[in-house]
Design an enzyme around this catalytic site. Structure first.
Site, PDB file in Angstrom:
ATOM      1  N   HIS A 280       0.835  -1.214   0.000  1.00 50.86           N
ATOM      2  CA  HIS A 280       0.000   0.000   0.000  1.00 50.86           C
ATOM      3  C   HIS A 280       0.867   1.261   0.000  1.00 50.86           C
ATOM      4  CE1 HIS A 280      -3.738   2.244   1.358  1.00 50.86           C
ATOM      5  NE2 HIS A 280      -2.784   3.104   1.691  1.00 50.86           N
ATOM      6  N   GLU A 281       1.820   1.308   0.917  1.00 54.93           N
ATOM      7  CA  GLU A 281       2.645   2.518   1.025  1.00 54.93           C
ATOM      8  C   GLU A 281       3.523   2.702  -0.204  1.00 54.93           C
ATOM      9  OE1 GLU A 281       1.915   4.650   3.332  1.00 54.93           O
ATOM     10  OE2 GLU A 281       0.528   3.160   4.144  1.00 54.93           O
ATOM     11  N   HIS A 284       1.652   4.273  -3.054  1.00 49.49           N
ATOM     12  CA  HIS A 284       1.423   5.721  -2.928  1.00 49.49           C
ATOM     13  C   HIS A 284       2.489   6.549  -3.656  1.00 49.49           C
ATOM     14  CE1 HIS A 284      -2.156   6.302  -0.656  1.00 49.49           C
ATOM     15  NE2 HIS A 284      -1.742   5.673   0.418  1.00 49.49           N
ATOM     16  N   GLU A 303      -6.053   6.801  -2.072  1.00 50.08           N
ATOM     17  CA  GLU A 303      -6.314   5.652  -1.189  1.00 50.08           C
ATOM     18  C   GLU A 303      -6.984   4.481  -1.911  1.00 50.08           C
ATOM     19  OE1 GLU A 303      -4.703   5.553   1.279  1.00 50.08           O
ATOM     20  OE2 GLU A 303      -4.315   7.641   1.831  1.00 50.08           O
ATOM     21  N   TYR A 356     -11.522   3.796   1.225  1.00 50.81           N
ATOM     22  CA  TYR A 356     -10.393   3.043   0.666  1.00 50.81           C
ATOM     23  C   TYR A 356     -10.921   1.855  -0.144  1.00 50.81           C
ATOM     24  CZ  TYR A 356      -7.072   5.380   3.882  1.00 50.81           C
ATOM     25  OH  TYR A 356      -6.293   6.286   4.547  1.00 50.81           O
TER      26      TYR A 356
END
Ligand SMILES: [Zn+2]
Length: 430
Positions: A280-281, A284, A303, A356
């Site tokens: 996920h990070e 980004h 998100e 999300y």
């Protein structure tokens, strides 16, 4: 912080920050130079700066007619009118004990750890440590110099240009040339071990407490593969490198910053218990950091995409398929209150988990509607056309429609702008 569209008075091109910081006592002594041009005729303009004491302000090297610092606004009157396009350099000297900003999202910004510092700027924490136009569309390059006590590692955005030790103090200089939204600027200070965790396909660094190194090396071992999968699906990684910081303290959630991510010690368990968040990070960096929503209203563009990347990674790494994850998420959402408009959640619901998941489901609905080829071509075109830029949902809908060869407004309207949860469309591909 403004939730909807707005622009600061200046078009800022670069922030140069010189921070002298003492960890014990949380004492900051700083100078910021803000380079920009006037966006319109200005007889005054303001920068956001919360809680710190301003001692001196210079405009193009001279004292302005007047400045005031009240209620988080540093307002400067040049004495005369700046013409649109007029270049300005605002220099601000300030000191104090930086503290996070309290708001609907808890505390954000500069925060003391048990032994060090974390800066988590999203969404409105940047003014807790430097004067800025705190708006996601006001991107600028950054040069950050931190001088602090020896014995600590400092991680900021961009590349480490120099590190100079002088007796008990160390000066760290970083350069971040790509346009960066102020909320993604960061300083991390801690007693970390620091090493290059992988040389490719993108240089990856780690800054981790020594006690967690073995667990980290296991938990993040598949990060280089994630880069490969994501570069294939999303296009080239947008920055020169990527650093993961693990704090010695626990953190409720991990955080993204420009070119780095920050995880709490609790998320490194030695069993890859948080691998979906590692994905996920990392995602980004493409969605949120390089391609940034112009207003917080469109936060699903960050998100929803990062959440969908979790499902794509699960599928690519031999776990549950994205389709399976989507069905589960859809069933769960169907049982929850449907009072959230993903394309306009308002400040209170912008970090709601339903946003999300439904954001990710919106992408899955698009994928089922247009097929895999058009879907991934859309993602790659999105990250290429708007690399280091600012975007809106309307631009994504238009891009997706163009690649699909037909208007997709009805699909996006139902998923993003109406509260009831639509059914997942039946797939054109298996
Ligand atoms: Zn996220």
């Amino acid at each position: 912080m403004t939730f909807g569209p707005s622009q600061g008075a200046l078009d800022v091109s670069r922030y140069e920050l010189e921070l002298d910081y003492r960890v014990v006592g949380n004492r900051l002594d700083a100078r910021a130079r803000v380079h920009g041009v006037a966006r319109r005729h200005l007889d005054r303009f303001s920068l956001d700066l919360a809680g710190l004491r301003v001692s001196r302000v210079l405009l193009d090297g001279r004292r302005p007619e007047r400045w005031t610092h009240r209620a988080g606004q540093l307002t400067i009157r040049p004495g005369g009118v700046l013409a649109p396009g007029a270049p300005v350099v605002v220099e601000v000297h300030y000191t104090g004990n930086p503290r996070p900003i309290r708001g609907p999202w808890g505390e954000v910004g500069w925060e003391e750890l048990a032994d060090g510092v974390i800066v988590a700027g999203q969404p409105d924490g940047a003014p807790s440590w430097f004067p800025c136009q705190d708006h996601p569309a006001d991107k600028a390059s950054f040069g950050i110099v931190v001088t602090t006590d020896a014995g600590y590692e400092v991680v900021c955005n961009g590349s480490l240009v120099s590190r100079t030790a002088r007796s008990s103090r160390v000066r760290w200089e970083f350069d971040q040339p790509e346009p960066t939204a102020p909320y993604l600027a960061t300083v991390q200070i801690g007693r970390y071990q620091r090493w290059v965790s992988a040389a490719g396909p993108v240089r990856q660094e780690a800054a981790v407490p020594a006690r967690l190194r073995a667990a980290f090396e296991h938990d993040f071992a598949r990060q280089p593969q994630m880069f490969e999968v994501f570069e294939e699906l999303f296009g080239p990684y947008p920055f020169a490198g990527y650093t993961v910081v693990v704090t010695d303290d626990d953190l409720e959630i991990p955080l993204e910053a420009h070119g780095l991510s920050i995880f709490g010690a609790n998320l490194v368990d030695g069993h890859r218990g948080a691998e979906r968040l590692v994905a996920h990070e990392l995602a980004h960096q493409w969605f949120g950091n390089s391609v940034t929503a112009s207003t917080w209203q469109d936060i699903w563009l960050h998100e929803g995409f990062a959440c969908y990347a979790e499902w794509l990674w699960s599928h690519a790494s031999g776990g549950r398929t994205a389709d399976d994850q989507a069905r589960t998420a859809h069933t769960r959402l169907a049982g929850l209150p449907q009072d959230l408009v993903v394309g306009d959640p308002g400040p209170e619901l912008m970090f709601d988990d339903r946003l999300y998941k439904r954001g990710a489901l919106t992408l899955h609905a698009l994928r089922r509607t247009v097929g895999d080829d058009a879907f991934f071509a859309t993602l790659r075109a999105w990250t290429a056309q708007f690399r280091h830029g600012s975007v809106s949902t309307a631009q994504f809908v238009s891009l997706a429609s163009g690649i699909a060869g037909r208007p997709l407004d009805a699909l996006f309207d139902a998923w993003l702008y109406a509260a009831p949860l639509p059914a997942l469309p039946s797939a054109v591909t298996a």
